[in-house]
Design a protein around this motif. Structure first.
Motif, PDB file in Angstrom:
ATOM      1  N   HIS A   1       0.844  -1.200   0.000  1.00  0.00           N
ATOM      2  CA  HIS A   1       0.000   0.000   0.000  1.00  0.00           C
ATOM      3  C   HIS A   1       0.872   1.240   0.000  1.00  0.00           C
ATOM      4  CE1 HIS A   1      -4.061  -1.474   0.115  1.00  0.00           C
ATOM      5  NE2 HIS A   1      -3.714  -2.372   1.024  1.00  0.00           N
ATOM      6  N   GLY A   2       0.606   2.131  -0.915  1.00  0.00           N
ATOM      7  CA  GLY A   2       1.361   3.373  -1.012  1.00  0.00           C
ATOM      8  C   GLY A   2       2.661   3.251  -1.782  1.00  0.00           C
ATOM      9  N   ASN A   3       3.050   2.023  -2.168  1.00  0.00           N
ATOM     10  CA  ASN A   3       4.305   1.835  -2.902  1.00  0.00           C
ATOM     11  C   ASN A   3       4.132   1.814  -4.412  1.00  0.00           C
ATOM     12  OD1 ASN A   3       5.893   1.755  -0.629  1.00  0.00           O
ATOM     13  ND2 ASN A   3       5.799  -0.473  -0.441  1.00  0.00           N
ATOM     14  N   TRP A   4       2.924   1.578  -4.913  1.00  0.00           N
ATOM     15  CA  TRP A   4       2.729   1.414  -6.354  1.00  0.00           C
ATOM     16  C   TRP A   4       2.968   2.712  -7.118  1.00  0.00           C
ATOM     17  CZ3 TRP A   4      -1.183   3.399  -9.646  1.00  0.00           C
ATOM     18  CH2 TRP A   4      -1.157   2.888 -10.944  1.00  0.00           C
ATOM     19  N   ALA A   5       2.277   3.772  -6.764  1.00  0.00           N
ATOM     20  CA  ALA A   5       2.382   5.026  -7.525  1.00  0.00           C
ATOM     21  C   ALA A   5       3.806   5.569  -7.597  1.00  0.00           C
ATOM     22  CB  ALA A   5       1.426   6.077  -6.960  1.00  0.00           C
ATOM     23  N   PRO A   6       4.566   5.567  -6.496  1.00  0.00           N
ATOM     24  CA  PRO A   6       5.940   6.072  -6.590  1.00  0.00           C
ATOM     25  C   PRO A   6       6.847   5.243  -7.514  1.00  0.00           C
ATOM     26  CG  PRO A   6       5.229   6.004  -4.301  1.00  0.00           C
ATOM     27  CD  PRO A   6       4.191   5.284  -5.105  1.00  0.00           C
ATOM     28  N   GLN A   7       6.435   4.029  -7.843  1.00  0.00           N
ATOM     29  CA  GLN A   7       7.249   3.165  -8.702  1.00  0.00           C
ATOM     30  C   GLN A   7       6.983   3.365 -10.197  1.00  0.00           C
ATOM     31  OE1 GLN A   7       9.692   1.365  -7.412  1.00  0.00           O
ATOM     32  NE2 GLN A   7       9.048   2.108  -5.409  1.00  0.00           N
ATOM     33  N   LEU A   8       5.984   4.169 -10.552  1.00  0.00           N
ATOM     34  CA  LEU A   8       5.587   4.280 -11.957  1.00  0.00           C
ATOM     35  C   LEU A   8       6.680   4.849 -12.851  1.00  0.00           C
ATOM     36  CD1 LEU A   8       1.817   5.299 -11.888  1.00  0.00           C
ATOM     37  CD2 LEU A   8       2.840   3.137 -12.613  1.00  0.00           C
ATOM     38  N   LYS A   9       7.439   5.813 -12.389  1.00  0.00           N
ATOM     39  CA  LYS A   9       8.518   6.392 -13.212  1.00  0.00           C
ATOM     40  C   LYS A   9       9.536   5.316 -13.571  1.00  0.00           C
ATOM     41  CE  LYS A   9       7.428  10.861 -13.064  1.00  0.00           C
ATOM     42  NZ  LYS A   9       6.856  11.504 -14.219  1.00  0.00           N
ATOM     43  N   ARG A  10       9.980   4.560 -12.573  1.00  0.00           N
ATOM     44  CA  ARG A  10      10.940   3.473 -12.817  1.00  0.00           C
ATOM     45  C   ARG A  10      10.316   2.405 -13.710  1.00  0.00           C
ATOM     46  NH1 ARG A  10      11.798  -1.309  -9.952  1.00  0.00           N
ATOM     47  NH2 ARG A  10      10.444  -0.552  -8.299  1.00  0.00           N
ATOM     48  N   ALA A  11       9.058   2.102 -13.462  1.00  0.00           N
ATOM     49  CA  ALA A  11       8.367   1.100 -14.271  1.00  0.00           C
ATOM     50  C   ALA A  11       8.339   1.499 -15.736  1.00  0.00           C
ATOM     51  CB  ALA A  11       6.945   0.898 -13.750  1.00  0.00           C
ATOM     52  N   ALA A  12       8.014   2.772 -16.013  1.00  0.00           N
ATOM     53  CA  ALA A  12       7.934   3.240 -17.390  1.00  0.00           C
ATOM     54  C   ALA A  12       9.273   3.124 -18.105  1.00  0.00           C
ATOM     55  CB  ALA A  12       7.428   4.682 -17.421  1.00  0.00           C
ATOM     56  N   VAL A  13      10.353   3.429 -17.407  1.00  0.00           N
ATOM     57  CA  VAL A  13      11.698   3.319 -17.993  1.00  0.00           C
ATOM     58  C   VAL A  13      12.015   1.863 -18.314  1.00  0.00           C
ATOM     59  CG1 VAL A  13      14.166   3.575 -17.518  1.00  0.00           C
ATOM     60  CG2 VAL A  13      12.581   5.423 -16.931  1.00  0.00           C
ATOM     61  N   GLN A  14      11.767   0.963 -17.356  1.00  0.00           N
ATOM     62  CA  GLN A  14      12.070  -0.447 -17.576  1.00  0.00           C
ATOM     63  C   GLN A  14      11.182  -1.061 -18.653  1.00  0.00           C
ATOM     64  OE1 GLN A  14      12.000  -2.468 -13.773  1.00  0.00           O
ATOM     65  NE2 GLN A  14      13.858  -1.442 -13.068  1.00  0.00           N
ATOM     66  N   LEU A  15       9.924  -0.642 -18.714  1.00  0.00           N
ATOM     67  CA  LEU A  15       9.028  -1.155 -19.752  1.00  0.00           C
ATOM     68  C   LEU A  15       9.481  -0.697 -21.129  1.00  0.00           C
ATOM     69  CD1 LEU A  15       5.663  -0.758 -17.845  1.00  0.00           C
ATOM     70  CD2 LEU A  15       6.583  -2.921 -18.732  1.00  0.00           C
ATOM     71  N   ARG A  16       9.946   0.543 -21.256  1.00  0.00           N
ATOM     72  CA  ARG A  16      10.448   1.019 -22.552  1.00  0.00           C
ATOM     73  C   ARG A  16      11.665   0.217 -22.987  1.00  0.00           C
ATOM     74  NH1 ARG A  16      10.706   5.411 -26.245  1.00  0.00           N
ATOM     75  NH2 ARG A  16      12.077   4.591 -27.860  1.00  0.00           N
ATOM     76  N   GLU A  17      12.568  -0.085 -22.073  1.00  0.00           N
ATOM     77  CA  GLU A  17      13.732  -0.902 -22.403  1.00  0.00           C
ATOM     78  C   GLU A  17      13.295  -2.292 -22.883  1.00  0.00           C
ATOM     79  OE1 GLU A  17      15.947  -0.788 -18.766  1.00  0.00           O
ATOM     80  OE2 GLU A  17      16.710   1.242 -19.136  1.00  0.00           O
ATOM     81  N   ALA A  18      12.298  -2.862 -22.223  1.00  0.00           N
ATOM     82  CA  ALA A  18      11.791  -4.176 -22.614  1.00  0.00           C
ATOM     83  C   ALA A  18      11.137  -4.127 -23.998  1.00  0.00           C
ATOM     84  CB  ALA A  18      10.799  -4.698 -21.573  1.00  0.00           C
ATOM     85  N   ILE A  19      10.378  -3.069 -24.252  1.00  0.00           N
ATOM     86  CA  ILE A  19       9.743  -2.901 -25.567  1.00  0.00           C
ATOM     87  C   ILE A  19      10.791  -2.825 -26.656  1.00  0.00           C
ATOM     88  CG2 ILE A  19       8.451  -1.264 -27.004  1.00  0.00           C
ATOM     89  CD1 ILE A  19       6.886  -0.642 -24.350  1.00  0.00           C
ATOM     90  N   ASP A  20      11.828  -2.033 -26.427  1.00  0.00           N
ATOM     91  CA  ASP A  20      12.897  -1.922 -27.420  1.00  0.00           C
ATOM     92  C   ASP A  20      13.521  -3.272 -27.703  1.00  0.00           C
ATOM     93  OD1 ASP A  20      12.433   0.787 -27.601  1.00  0.00           O
ATOM     94  OD2 ASP A  20      14.122   1.353 -26.297  1.00  0.00           O
ATOM     95  N   THR A  21      13.711  -4.094 -26.662  1.00  0.00           N
ATOM     96  CA  THR A  21      14.268  -5.436 -26.835  1.00  0.00           C
ATOM     97  C   THR A  21      13.331  -6.324 -27.636  1.00  0.00           C
ATOM     98  OG1 THR A  21      15.484  -5.247 -24.750  1.00  0.00           O
ATOM     99  CG2 THR A  21      15.106  -7.473 -25.592  1.00  0.00           C
ATOM    100  N   VAL A  22      12.049  -6.286 -27.312  1.00  0.00           N
ATOM    101  CA  VAL A  22      11.057  -7.111 -28.009  1.00  0.00           C
ATOM    102  C   VAL A  22      10.939  -6.686 -29.471  1.00  0.00           C
ATOM    103  CG1 VAL A  22       8.583  -7.630 -28.173  1.00  0.00           C
ATOM    104  CG2 VAL A  22       9.764  -7.778 -25.963  1.00  0.00           C
ATOM    105  N   LEU A  23      10.855  -5.398 -29.725  1.00  0.00           N
ATOM    106  CA  LEU A  23      10.675  -4.913 -31.102  1.00  0.00           C
ATOM    107  C   LEU A  23      11.918  -5.112 -31.955  1.00  0.00           C
ATOM    108  CD1 LEU A  23       8.579  -1.669 -30.548  1.00  0.00           C
ATOM    109  CD2 LEU A  23       7.784  -3.969 -31.162  1.00  0.00           C
ATOM    110  N   ALA A  24      13.082  -5.208 -31.328  1.00  0.00           N
ATOM    111  CA  ALA A  24      14.330  -5.391 -32.076  1.00  0.00           C
ATOM    112  C   ALA A  24      14.516  -6.826 -32.548  1.00  0.00           C
ATOM    113  CB  ALA A  24      15.531  -4.987 -31.218  1.00  0.00           C
TER     114      ALA A  24
END
Length: 195
Positions: free
Chosen positions: A171-194
């Motif tokens: 509780h209370g930990n999810w929202a503060p993690q969104l910035k880091r999540a977005a960065v890691q998800l973009r890296e994963a997308i780049d890997t998948v699309l490549a």
């Protein structure tokens, strides 16, 4: 939305999860939970099909709680089930249900994990331990999105970033993690699309 034939449609529950997606990609924000995810993606794909513009693939980017220790980063989902739907097998009624588990085809370029989906934010050890018998991660949209794509004949990839440990500290930990999540998800997308 414009015609997205032969393109990838990105789907996220909230804008923070999709914050780092490449500019100009087709994006659908569904809102949180299985019902809104089902309604919004069904409406989008139905409209696209009517115009002859179904996407070539749906990629869901989102966060998930870890129900097993030691998990971090982004995982590609290889199987997903709905953890908060219970129905005893009464007189063959199960023939009217979607599959209990949906097996997912994966790209093979990211670590994989099983996913439990339900309409509750898991934040207690008892539920975490129960889910850990069948999955490594838990979210609130994945099964719904996979089911809709299966019905519409559109390939789907689920990419889930571990945002919390699905326990009393979540509780209370999810929202503060969104910035880091977005960065890691973009890296994963780049890997998948490549690949």
């Amino acid at each position: 939305m414009e015609c997205i034939a032969d393109q990838t449609l990105f789907v996220a529950a909230v804008d923070g999860e999709a914050e780092r997606l490449p500019d100009g990609v087709p994006l659908l924000l569904t809102g949180i939970g299985t019902i809104t995810a089902t309604m919004r993606l069904t409406a989008e794909l139905t409209a696209a099909r009517e115009r002859g513009c179904l996407p070539s693939r749906v990629i869901n980017v989102g966060t998930a709680g870890a129900v097993r220790d030691g998990m971090a980063g982004v995982y590609e989902i290889d199987r997903v089930f709905q953890h908060d739907f219970y129905l005893d097998n009464i007189s063959g009624i199960d023939k009217h249900l979607l599959p209990r588990v949906i097996q997912m085809q994966t790209t093979g370029v990211l670590p994989t994990a099983g996913l439990a989906t339900g309409d509750m934010f898991v934040s207690d050890t008892a539920t975490r331990e129960r889910l850990a018998r069948d999955a490594a991660l838990v979210d609130m949209e994945g099964y719904a999105l996979a089911a809709v794509c299966g019905e519409m004949g559109v390939p789907v990839t689920l990419l889930k970033q571990v945002s919390d440990n699905a326990n009393e500290d979540s509780h209370g930990n999810w929202a503060p993690q969104l910035k880091r999540a977005a960065v890691q998800l973009r890296e994963a997308i780049d890997t998948v699309l490549a690949q």
